[in-house]
Design a protein around this motif. Structure first.
Motif, PDB file in Angstrom:
ATOM      1  N   ARG A  21       0.693  -1.295   0.064  1.00  0.00           N
ATOM      2  CA  ARG A  21      -0.252  -0.141   0.016  1.00  0.00           C
ATOM      3  C   ARG A  21       1.087   0.522  -0.190  1.00  0.00           C
ATOM      4  NH1 ARG A  21       2.867   2.165   3.223  1.00  0.00           N
ATOM      5  NH2 ARG A  21       2.092   2.153   5.403  1.00  0.00           N
ATOM      6  N   ASN A  23       0.091   5.003   1.352  1.00  0.00           N
ATOM      7  CA  ASN A  23      -0.967   5.600   2.338  1.00  0.00           C
ATOM      8  C   ASN A  23      -0.797   7.727   1.945  1.00  0.00           C
ATOM      9  OD1 ASN A  23      -2.264   6.447   4.140  1.00  0.00           O
ATOM     10  ND2 ASN A  23      -0.712   7.237   5.977  1.00  0.00           N
ATOM     11  N   ALA A 164      -5.431  -1.721   5.005  1.00  0.00           N
ATOM     12  CA  ALA A 164      -5.704  -1.041   3.889  1.00  0.00           C
ATOM     13  C   ALA A 164      -5.498  -2.544   1.942  1.00  0.00           C
ATOM     14  CB  ALA A 164      -4.116  -0.231   3.083  1.00  0.00           C
ATOM     15  N   CYS A 168      -9.172  -2.889   0.805  1.00  0.00           N
ATOM     16  CA  CYS A 168      -9.133  -2.091  -0.030  1.00  0.00           C
ATOM     17  C   CYS A 168      -9.719  -2.023  -1.326  1.00  0.00           C
ATOM     18  CB  CYS A 168      -7.155  -1.319  -0.224  1.00  0.00           C
ATOM     19  SG  CYS A 168      -6.595   0.665   0.872  1.00  0.00           S
TER      20      CYS A 168
END
Length: 367
Positions: A21, A23, A164, A168
Motif C-alpha cells: 500500500r 498512504n 489497506a 481496499c
C-alpha cells in the motif's frame, strides 16, 4: 503457482494474494486513534498453500531464498516471524488453524515503506482462513494481522497497513477511522482527472523497527497523558500549544494537523477535486519533516525536485526514515518529474531512485 510446484512437487490447494500500500495522507495518525487514507498497490505478495493434517507449517520464500518449518513450540525469528505470527494470533483467538505447506513470492519492494510485511501477513492470513474454513469476517482480519506484527514480530505499528492490504477496493482510497475501524471507500480515479500518482522509491534505508518508530509512538502517548486525553485524536492545537516540552509539542502538533489534513483531503475527493489535494500533501510532508522529524535527506530532495518539476503536491509516505515519496502530477508529466528527481539525486551523489505510477488496486483475495 509454478514456485509451489517446484518446491513441493504438486499443485497447491489454492493461491492467495494481498497488496502493498501507499498512504495518500495521514502518517503516524493510526496509533493515535486518528484518520488515514491509504490505497492498495498493484504490487502483491502471493501465497500458494496446501493444507496438512498435522499442526506444522513449512514455508518457502522466494525473496529470502529459504525454507523454514515450525510448530510454534519455539519462537520463529527473521522473516518467518511474520508468517508464524499469523498462525500464533489465529490460535490465540481460538481458531483451529490448519497446518500447511506454503510458498511465497512477492513484487512488493522490501524496505521501501510500502508495507511488504502487512502484505505478507494479509496474504498468509487470507490463505489460512480459507484453508481452514475459519469463521473470521473480513472486517475483523486487520486487527489480528496487526496483533501478529505487534506482539509476535515486535513492530509497534498501527492498524492502517493491514487494513489497506485486506480491505481496499480498486479505484478507491480507504478512509479509515482507526478508533472505530469504520471505513469509507473514497473514489480516487486519478486517471479520469488527467492525473497520476508517481511513487518514487528513494532507496534510502528504511529501518524503523530499530527504535525511531517506537520512540515516536511513545512520545505521542506521553503527550496524550500530559494533555489528559485518551489519544491525540482527542485534543486541539490550542491545547497542544500549552505543552511545556517542545519536542512533545511538535510531535503532538503533527498528529493534530495531520488528522485535519486527512479530513480535508477526503472532503475534496468526495467532491471530485483531485488536483486540489496537492497542497495538503505538501503540507503533510513539511509537518513530518519539521514537527515529527521522520524524513531523511533523500526523501526531502525527492519532494523538492518533484514540486520544482510541476507536481501539484508531494510527500513522503510510510513510517519514515527512508522509503518512498508520492507526487501528484499530470498524467503526461510522470517521466518529466521522475527525470527531475533522478537528476537531483545524481547531483547529491544518492543512489538512483526507482519511480513507478501507482494505480489504486484491490485488497486481499483468492486468485
Amino acid at each position: 503457482m509454478k514456485q509451489f510446484v517446484a518446491v513441493y512437487g504438486a499443485e497447491p490447494d489454492g493461491v492467495w494474494a494481498a497488496p502493498g500500500r501507499v498512504n495518500l495522507i495521514g502518517e503516524h495518525t493510526d496509533y493515535n486513534d486518528g484518520f488515514v487514507l491509504p490505497f492498495a498497490l498493484p504490487h502483491r505478495t502471493v501465497v500458494g498453500a496446501t493444507r496438512l493434517d498435522t499442526p506444522q507449517w513449512t514455508v518457502w520464500s522466494e525473496q529470502a531464498d529459504e525454507q523454514i518449518t515450525f510448530d510454534l513450540s519455539t519462537r520463529v525469528p527473521g522473516w518467518g516471524a511474520y508468517v508464524a505470527g499469523v498462525v500464533w494470533v489465529l490460535r490465540e483467538a481460538g481458531f483451529d488453524v490448519p497446518g500447511a505447506n506454503l510458498a511465497i513470492t512477492s513484487d512488493v519492494p522490501l524496505g521501501a515503506g510500502l508495507s511488504s510485511s502487512a502484505a505478507l501477513e494479509s496474504a498468509v492470513l487470507t490463505a489460512l482462513v480459507d484453508l481452514g474454513g475459519l469463521d473470521l469476517p473480513v472486517d475483523q482480519r486487520p486487527r489480528l494481522a496487526q496483533q501478529a506484527e505487534n506482539e509476535y514480530a515486535g513492530m509497534p505499528c498501527g492498524i492502517m497497513d493491514q487494513s489497506a492490504s485486506i480491505r481496499c477496493r480498486a479505484g478507491h482510497a480507504l478512509f479509515l477511522d482507526c478508533r472505530t475501524l469504520e471505513v469509507e471507500h473514497i473514489p480516487f480515479d486519478v486517471a479520469s482527472a488527467g492525473l497520476a500518482v508517481l511513487v518514487i522509491d528513494t532507496r534510502a534505508p528504511h529501518r524503523h523497527v530499530t527504535g525511531e518508530y517506537a520512540a515516536r509512538r511513545a512520545s505521542c502517548e506521553e503527550a496524550a497523558r500530559a494533555l489528559g486525553v485518551p489519544a491525540l485524536r482527542d485534543t486541539t492545537l490550542s491545547a497542544v500549544a500549552d505543552l511545556p516540552d517542545e519536542v512533545l509539542r511538535r510531535r503532538a502538533r503533527h498528529i493534530v494537523t495531520e488528522n485535519q489534513r486527512v479530513l480535508d483531503t477526503v472532503d475534496l475527493l468526495r467532491s471530485g477535486q483531485v488536483r486540489e489535494i496537492g497542497p495538503l500533501m505538501t503540507a503533510s510532508h513539511g509537518s513530518m519533516r519539521d514537527d515529527f522529524e521522520i524524513t531523511v535527506p533523500e526523501v526531502d530532495t525527492a519532494v523538492e525536485a518533484a514540486l520544482s518539476a510541476g507536481a501539484y503536491g508531494a510527500r513522503m509516505t510510510g513510517g519514515g526514515f527512508g522509503g518512498c515519496v508520492l507526487a501528484l502530477v499530470d498524467a503526461t508529466a510522470t517521466d518529466q518529474v521522475a527525470a527531475a528527481v533522478a537528476e537531483a539525486f545524481a547531483a547529491r551523489g544518492y543512489a538512483p531512485p526507482e519511480p513507478f505510477v501507482a494505480v489504486p488496486s484491490a485488497g486481499a483475495t483468492r486468485l
